[in-house]
Design an enzyme around this catalytic site. Structure first.
Site, short mmCIF file in Angstrom:
data_model
loop_
_atom_site.label_atom_id
_atom_site.label_comp_id
_atom_site.label_asym_id
_atom_site.label_seq_id
_atom_site.Cartn_x
_atom_site.Cartn_y
_atom_site.Cartn_z
N GLU A 23 4.73 -11.07 1.60
CA GLU A 23 3.86 -11.47 0.49
C GLU A 23 3.90 -12.99 0.35
OE1 GLU A 23 4.33 -9.46 -3.25
OE2 GLU A 23 3.96 -7.51 -2.37
N HIS A 81 -0.51 -14.04 -5.61
CA HIS A 81 0.33 -13.47 -4.56
C HIS A 81 -0.47 -12.41 -3.82
CE1 HIS A 81 1.04 -10.26 -7.51
NE2 HIS A 81 1.53 -9.52 -6.52
N HIS A 83 -0.65 -8.64 -1.55
CA HIS A 83 -0.12 -7.30 -1.30
C HIS A 83 -0.47 -6.95 0.14
CE1 HIS A 83 -0.06 -5.74 -5.76
NE2 HIS A 83 0.81 -6.70 -5.53
N ASP A 94 4.93 -6.31 -10.60
CA ASP A 94 4.03 -7.36 -11.10
C ASP A 94 3.93 -7.31 -12.62
OD1 ASP A 94 3.48 -8.08 -8.47
OD2 ASP A 94 1.59 -6.97 -8.40
#
Length: 132
Positions: A23, A81, A83, A94
């Site tokens: 990630e 970010h 996934h 999260d």
């Protein structure tokens, strides 16, 4: 509410996420005016977990990024970010992070999809993303 992000900024995030085996993460810096959030700078920060399923930003890099943005008159307006193995929607991890950083969270996947979310009163609201 609307998150405005320049196409080159979003493209950079999607490109790095698309070729990464872990990630990727970082900050969205800019200005917030009422319900509008304008991203003026994107700053990648290392993922200290080096994980394909979770991220934690490197603390020293976080401080340096925030201090650099503040010198330019910018503020943290969001966190981004990626996934790798699930859709670009907030995970349980999260949601915990959103409690600590109640800003817009831009989540992308490695296939070019993305979504933005804002924590509000214990719930999460989807935010419209406008690419300019």
């Amino acid at each position: 509410m609307e998150l405005k992000i320049k196409r080159p900024h979003l493209s950079a995030i999607l490109e790095v996420a698309g070729r990464s085996e872990v990630e990727v993460c970082g900050f969205l810096f800019g200005k917030r005016e009422g319900d509008n959030i304008a991203v003026e700078e994107v700053r990648f920060v290392g993922n200290r977990l080096n994980s394909p399923a979770a991220f934690e930003m490197e603390p020293v890099e976080m401080v340096e990024a925030i201090e650099g943005a503040e010198k330019k008159g910018l503020e943290v307006v969001g966190i981004f970010h990626s996934h790798l193995k699930c859709p670009p929607r907030p995970s349980g991890r999260d949601l915990k992070g959103m409690e600590l950083w109640p800003v817009v969270w831009l989540i992308v996947d490695n296939e070019g999809n993305y979504g933005a979310y804002l924590p509000e009163g214990g719930k999460v609201r989807e935010v419209r993303v406008r690419v300019i």
